[in-house]
Design a protein around this motif. Structure first.
Motif, PDB file in Angstrom:
ATOM      1  N   PHE A  89       5.511 -10.097  -7.361  1.00 46.73           N
ATOM      2  CA  PHE A  89       5.766 -10.539  -8.732  1.00 46.73           C
ATOM      3  C   PHE A  89       4.452 -10.704  -9.501  1.00 46.73           C
ATOM      4  N   ASP A  90       3.447 -11.276  -8.848  1.00 43.54           N
ATOM      5  CA  ASP A  90       2.114 -11.419  -9.432  1.00 43.54           C
ATOM      6  C   ASP A  90       1.167 -10.444  -8.739  1.00 43.54           C
ATOM      7  N   GLU A  91       1.486  -9.176  -8.836  1.00 39.67           N
ATOM      8  CA  GLU A  91       0.729  -8.152  -8.118  1.00 39.67           C
ATOM      9  C   GLU A  91      -0.718  -8.084  -8.572  1.00 39.67           C
ATOM     10  N   TYR A  92      -0.955  -8.365  -9.855  1.00 37.07           N
ATOM     11  CA  TYR A  92      -2.300  -8.275 -10.410  1.00 37.07           C
ATOM     12  C   TYR A  92      -2.798  -9.666 -10.794  1.00 37.07           C
ATOM     13  N   PRO A  93      -4.107  -9.835 -10.841  1.00 37.27           N
ATOM     14  CA  PRO A  93      -4.636 -11.139 -11.261  1.00 37.27           C
ATOM     15  C   PRO A  93      -4.258 -11.457 -12.698  1.00 37.27           C
TER      16      PRO A  93
END
Length: 547
Positions: free
Chosen positions: A354-358
């Motif tokens: 869900f929060d794959e990227y910073p």
């Protein structure tokens, strides 16, 4: 099916198509009370100290992989603390004995380790409650400040109606702010206890709690105006027109005017404890979103309810809540850390997707200038990756204290608004090594400077070499033989000129920096278009063919 359910389904369907935001508050409560999240071992020996430090580093590493960017670390528990205080005694969660100090400063260690990983650390301060009447912290407060203590059932609390309570609690927040490089002060239980025998009007009671908040705000901001002030109000602010709170709300039940604190600038962030589902979550999440006053709110998620003894929720319940929070422009905060890092019902795996990227913590709503971007960015290519070095960024808001965000992309110019390009946040050093295979597609890099308030500078771009062919470009810049439009002009770094190079790498013309370039005087041929500033730095834009 009720109307809010239709709205929820619509939001879930449309949200799956949206990109992850670059700016988003992603937080976690790290509970030290009884070592619930940390530390799992207690003692004062060197061996125990090392175990505690290793455990905290392991937790922070796990949180970093989920791209959590804010850690709420419990520094004051119930009249006891987890740092060497001149005001209150040690809690026993670290040393194993109340009043006994460990051989190191846990708060200082936590701050340093969080900052190394690019995360903010906020000191979590429990305010009004003091635990059971005969607990260690309550006994100490009854001896040092007997006039401020109230006996409510089996519990002890500080009297919100005495102005000296505001002075006392604010002195603890002042001590932490003065001595530590915390990014925020997070207030918990900043309210009347639910069973407090209230003998005054609700309005007067709210003013009493607001007096505590205002006094803390004055102390903290007077020392370090960039330190964020936040709290964790009850998850339902007040009854809504169509959805009652069930008698358990912040504004009327426990006299927290949390939305008013945002409106009046007394709070920078809120973390409402939204540990409910269905009609007790979604309408109230929308209410928080509608009353943000351009500040940050993260939905407090009751992930502890995933375990059997606390409700045995399905993972889908948390998934829905996170999707809707994001669609409403809210961040998310996990209660508690252990239920995330233990991968309860697969939660950790889901969050990593869900929060794959910073994400970057959104900047504070203050009138402060942006820092100046680095003026020198150098890239050293090796067989194992790229070594980045930069310098020259400056800031006038707080003595040149800066951190750095780093972006990378295979496309130029690098889009710093795309979270997929964000590879490092809040870097404290002016260098970074990016590991990648030697045969990987070459990357362009961008570095920005970030000041204490979270305000980001313009980007400093990669000073890449002048190519000798056009094989790497997918298409040429179109032109009519007389002029050409500069592609992605608004995303280019500010420069004084646009320079036109011949393919051997010689400048044939310079033009004023602008969205349109005149090329009517050029002979037929293939050219390269670049930016050019007063220091001689250039950046590749593209190639064009003049027939």
């Amino acid at each position: 099916m009720k109307r809010y359910t239709y709205l929820l389904l619509f939001l879930l369907i449309t949200l799956t198509l949206r990109a992850q935001p670059k700016l988003e508050l992603r937080a976690v409560w790290l509970t030290t009370l009884e070592g619930l999240d940390w530390p799992s071992t207690k003692g004062t020996s060197v061996a125990v100290e090392q175990k505690q430090k290793q455990e905290l580093c392991r937790i922070l590493d796990q949180l970093k992989r989920t791209h959590v960017n804010t850690v709420l670390y419990q520094a004051r528990i119930r009249g006891t603390v987890t740092y060497p205080s001149r005001i209150e005694p040690w809690d026993g969660c670290v040393s194993g004995q109340f009043g006994t100090a460990p051989n190191y400063d846990p708060l200082q260690f936590a701050i340093e380790e969080a900052h190394k990983r690019g995360m903010e650390l906020h000191a979590w301060v429990v305010t009004v409650p003091a635990g059971k009447w005969n607990s260690y912290g309550a006994k100490n407060l009854r001896q040092t400040h007997p006039q401020l203590m109230r006996h409510v059932g089996e519990d002890a609390c500080m009297n919100p109606e005495d102005s000296r309570t505001a002075d006392y609690i604010s002195s603890i927040c002042e001590e932490i702010t003065k001595r530590y490089d915390v990014d925020g002060i997070h207030l918990d239980y900043i309210r009347y206890p639910e069973n407090y025998p209230l003998r005054i009007s609700r309005q007067q009671a709210r003013e009493n709690i607001t007096r505590i908040v205002r006094t803390i705000h004055q102390k903290v901001k007077g020392l370090k105006p960039w330190v964020k002030l936040s709290c964790s109000p009850l998850g339902k602010f007040d009854d809504l027109t169509r959805y009652p709170s069930g008698g358990w709300n912040a504004y009327n039940k426990v006299c927290q005017d949390a939305q008013g604190w945002l409106r009046d600038g007394l709070m920078d962030q809120l973390y409402p404890m939204m540990y409910y589902d269905g009609k007790h979550y979604y309408p109230f999440a929308a209410d928080w979103s509608e009353h943000r006053y351009d500040r940050e709110i993260a939905a407090g998620l009751g992930i502890y309810r995933l375990i059997r003894s606390e409700g045995n929720w399905s993972l889908d319940a948390i998934k829905r809540q996170m999707h809707v929070a994001r669609d409403l422009g809210l961040g998310h905060c996990y209660f508690r850390s252990r239920f995330l890092t233990d991968n309860t019902k697969g939660l950790y795996d889901f969050v990593c997707d869900f929060d794959e990227y910073p994400a970057v913590v959104p900047p504070m709503q203050v009138r402060q200038p942006a820092p100046q971007a680095p003026v020198s960015l150098q890239i050293e290519h090796t067989n194992h990756g790229d070594n980045l070095h930069w310098s020259g960024a400056t800031d006038t808001s707080n003595g040149d204290y800066l951190t750095y965000n780093v972006y990378a992309s295979t496309h130029y110019p690098v889009d710093i608004n795309d979270a997929r390009n964000l590879i490092a946040t809040r870097q404290m050093r002016q260098q970074l090594t990016v590991q990648r295979p030697a045969n990987d597609t070459p990357r362009y890099y961008v570095v920005t400077a970030v000041n204490r308030y979270g305000i980001e500078s313009r980007p400093a771009n990669t000073p890449h070499e002048k190519p000798m062919s056009i094989a790497g470009d997918t298409e040429l810049i179109p032109n009519d033989g007389y002029s050409l439009q500069v592609p992605d002009f608004n995303e280019l770094p500010q420069a004084s000129y646009l320079a036109i190079y011949t393919m051997p790498g010689n400048i044939i013309a310079t033009k004023p920096f602008g969205p349109v370039v005149s090329i009517s005087e050029l002979p037929k041929g293939v050219y390269e278009l670049r930016t050019l500033n007063d220091k001689g730095d250039t950046h590749h834009i593209g190639y064009f063919l003049l027939k």
